[in-house]
Write a protein that holds these residues in place. Sequence first.
Motif, mmCIF file in Angstrom:
data_model
loop_
_atom_site.group_PDB
_atom_site.id
_atom_site.type_symbol
_atom_site.label_atom_id
_atom_site.label_comp_id
_atom_site.label_asym_id
_atom_site.label_seq_id
_atom_site.Cartn_x
_atom_site.Cartn_y
_atom_site.Cartn_z
ATOM 1 N N LYS A 145 3.982 41.453 -37.630
ATOM 2 C CA LYS A 145 3.743 42.960 -37.172
ATOM 3 C C LYS A 145 3.022 42.802 -35.688
ATOM 4 C CE LYS A 145 3.640 45.530 -41.594
ATOM 5 N NZ LYS A 145 2.542 46.144 -42.515
ATOM 6 N N LEU A 146 2.228 42.259 -35.679
ATOM 7 C CA LEU A 146 1.626 41.695 -34.137
ATOM 8 C C LEU A 146 2.575 41.638 -33.133
ATOM 9 C CD1 LEU A 146 -1.524 39.908 -35.337
ATOM 10 C CD2 LEU A 146 -1.627 42.125 -34.425
ATOM 11 N N ARG A 147 3.484 40.649 -33.339
ATOM 12 C CA ARG A 147 4.755 40.455 -32.423
ATOM 13 C C ARG A 147 5.652 41.536 -32.272
ATOM 14 N NH1 ARG A 147 5.934 34.501 -34.840
ATOM 15 N NH2 ARG A 147 4.499 33.086 -33.392
ATOM 16 N N SER A 148 5.675 42.293 -33.172
ATOM 17 C CA SER A 148 6.480 43.553 -33.134
ATOM 18 C C SER A 148 5.841 44.559 -32.100
ATOM 19 C CB SER A 148 6.718 44.207 -34.404
ATOM 20 O OG SER A 148 7.393 45.361 -34.048
ATOM 21 N N ILE A 149 4.456 44.594 -32.283
ATOM 22 C CA ILE A 149 3.726 45.751 -31.313
ATOM 23 C C ILE A 149 3.929 45.038 -30.092
ATOM 24 C CG2 ILE A 149 1.413 46.716 -30.944
ATOM 25 C CD1 ILE A 149 0.961 46.450 -33.913
ATOM 26 N N ILE A 150 3.597 43.670 -29.781
ATOM 27 C CA ILE A 150 3.592 43.206 -28.494
ATOM 28 C C ILE A 150 4.893 43.547 -27.682
ATOM 29 C CG2 ILE A 150 3.992 41.103 -27.100
ATOM 30 C CD1 ILE A 150 1.113 41.653 -27.859
ATOM 31 N N GLU A 151 5.914 43.486 -28.498
ATOM 32 C CA GLU A 151 7.305 43.923 -27.986
ATOM 33 C C GLU A 151 7.366 45.628 -27.558
ATOM 34 O OE1 GLU A 151 9.445 41.707 -26.804
ATOM 35 O OE2 GLU A 151 7.840 40.196 -27.708
ATOM 36 N N ARG A 152 6.577 46.272 -28.307
ATOM 37 C CA ARG A 152 6.580 47.640 -27.890
ATOM 38 C C ARG A 152 5.714 47.923 -26.773
ATOM 39 N NH1 ARG A 152 4.369 49.826 -33.092
ATOM 40 N NH2 ARG A 152 3.667 51.373 -31.831
ATOM 41 N N MET A 153 4.672 46.938 -26.589
ATOM 42 C CA MET A 153 3.819 47.013 -25.381
ATOM 43 C C MET A 153 4.387 46.821 -24.260
ATOM 44 S SD MET A 153 0.172 45.513 -27.161
ATOM 45 C CE MET A 153 -0.749 45.652 -25.776
ATOM 46 N N GLN A 154 5.507 45.597 -24.386
ATOM 47 C CA GLN A 154 6.284 45.064 -23.139
ATOM 48 C C GLN A 154 7.368 46.313 -22.892
ATOM 49 O OE1 GLN A 154 6.717 41.791 -21.648
ATOM 50 N NE2 GLN A 154 7.499 43.441 -20.260
ATOM 51 N N GLU A 155 7.893 47.013 -23.737
ATOM 52 C CA GLU A 155 8.701 48.128 -23.129
ATOM 53 C C GLU A 155 7.927 49.236 -22.487
ATOM 54 O OE1 GLU A 155 10.362 49.279 -26.924
ATOM 55 O OE2 GLU A 155 11.645 47.553 -27.116
ATOM 56 N N ALA A 156 6.707 49.318 -22.793
ATOM 57 C CA ALA A 156 5.793 50.461 -22.249
ATOM 58 C C ALA A 156 4.879 49.736 -21.133
ATOM 59 C CB ALA A 156 5.007 51.076 -23.451
ATOM 60 N N HIS A 157 5.229 48.794 -20.582
ATOM 61 C CA HIS A 157 4.427 48.186 -19.527
ATOM 62 C C HIS A 157 4.126 48.808 -18.209
ATOM 63 C CE1 HIS A 157 8.230 46.969 -17.938
ATOM 64 N NE2 HIS A 157 7.541 46.624 -16.730
ATOM 65 N N SER A 158 4.922 49.875 -18.120
ATOM 66 C CA SER A 158 4.693 50.811 -16.919
ATOM 67 C C SER A 158 4.392 52.355 -17.279
ATOM 68 C CB SER A 158 5.859 50.910 -15.989
ATOM 69 O OG SER A 158 7.049 51.450 -16.832
ATOM 70 N N LEU A 164 -1.081 52.326 -24.207
ATOM 71 C CA LEU A 164 -2.357 52.327 -25.085
ATOM 72 C C LEU A 164 -2.163 52.830 -26.508
ATOM 73 C CD1 LEU A 164 -4.651 54.123 -22.333
ATOM 74 C CD2 LEU A 164 -4.971 52.001 -23.396
ATOM 75 N N ALA A 165 -1.332 53.483 -26.811
ATOM 76 C CA ALA A 165 -0.940 54.005 -28.259
ATOM 77 C C ALA A 165 -0.696 52.629 -29.041
ATOM 78 C CB ALA A 165 0.251 54.903 -28.421
ATOM 79 N N ALA A 166 0.144 51.677 -28.425
ATOM 80 C CA ALA A 166 0.514 50.439 -28.986
ATOM 81 C C ALA A 166 -0.612 49.670 -29.204
ATOM 82 C CB ALA A 166 1.873 49.710 -28.459
ATOM 83 N N ASP A 167 -1.297 49.640 -28.172
ATOM 84 C CA ASP A 167 -2.713 48.863 -27.763
ATOM 85 C C ASP A 167 -3.430 49.124 -28.973
ATOM 86 O OD1 ASP A 167 -4.547 47.024 -26.045
ATOM 87 O OD2 ASP A 167 -5.644 48.964 -26.429
ATOM 88 N N VAL A 168 -3.925 50.415 -29.408
ATOM 89 C CA VAL A 168 -4.708 50.685 -30.608
ATOM 90 C C VAL A 168 -4.215 50.212 -31.700
ATOM 91 C CG1 VAL A 168 -5.465 52.812 -31.733
ATOM 92 C CG2 VAL A 168 -5.586 52.944 -29.242
ATOM 93 N N GLU A 169 -2.930 50.319 -31.956
ATOM 94 C CA GLU A 169 -2.297 49.910 -33.141
ATOM 95 C C GLU A 169 -2.451 48.289 -33.354
ATOM 96 O OE1 GLU A 169 1.916 50.051 -35.609
ATOM 97 O OE2 GLU A 169 1.427 51.277 -33.740
ATOM 98 N N LEU A 170 -2.395 47.370 -32.192
ATOM 99 C CA LEU A 170 -2.555 46.200 -32.231
ATOM 100 C C LEU A 170 -3.982 45.956 -32.683
ATOM 101 C CD1 LEU A 170 -1.136 43.500 -30.459
ATOM 102 C CD2 LEU A 170 -3.228 43.536 -29.992
#
Length: 268
Positions: A145-158, A164-170
């Motif tokens: 799940k942590l790795r999955s959230i990292i990929e969402r952060m990657q998609e939202a890097h700009s 931040l929503a993904a960061d909170v979840e992580l």
Amino acid sequence: MGESHAKLQEHDVFGTLDHMPRSLEPLKRANLPSSIADRIRRQIGSGQLKPGEQLPGHRELATMFSVSVGSVREAISMLVSEGLIATRAGHGTFVAESSEHIPTIWSGSPLDRGKVEELIDAREVLEGAIAAMAAERATSEQIEKLRSIIERMQEAHSDAATFLAADVELHLLLAEAANNRYLLKAMGGIRSMLRRDLELGAELSIRRVGDLQFAVDEHRRVVESIAARDPEGARAAMINVIGHNREFVLGMYAHVSTSATQGSISAE
């Protein structure tokens, strides 16, 4: 308008909670999860939502706010990480019993630089320990799940808001993986007080360097250290994450101070 939505209009915003307002102001579309979370925070802060009261389900909230279930889920994750609400498996989401004791930036005076620096110091110690404990205790499912959230952060890097929503979840999942409810509550309180500073820091980072790729890479190192069962590596990686956050957040205060000084000189 569907029958279920029309029925909701006959009741207060949160359905069975008769003290909630009957209408909702339009949400800011640019950052729906934060807007939803802000709305619920205000209800908790004003006492309209009492400790221990149950919130409607995700789908019902999505209907009320006219947003997707995903946006509601992200908003709920933010509030859980702040310690304002709690989820009970099989029962739903509730206002935290101790939420009235959690200091938050939206219910008090703005934090000054000194307080912010102390809170970041506390984050460094606390979340470094959480990362180290997660490396020892995280399940294989949590790591995935942590790795999955990292990929969402990657998609939202700009995109600061989505990132931040993904960061909170992580960070919430890291605290859960550490398997210590008191660390989770302490982390929630600190992040709650720093919430607006974290948001502004992310936006400033994008303005300065173009995106948040560096933050994605730093968080990825935390997760991979946890996957490698390397507590000290995870701790060091998390301290590095917070160190960069410190740089940008405190940089905002320096900028404000410089601008104020220049304005004073100009006025003279």
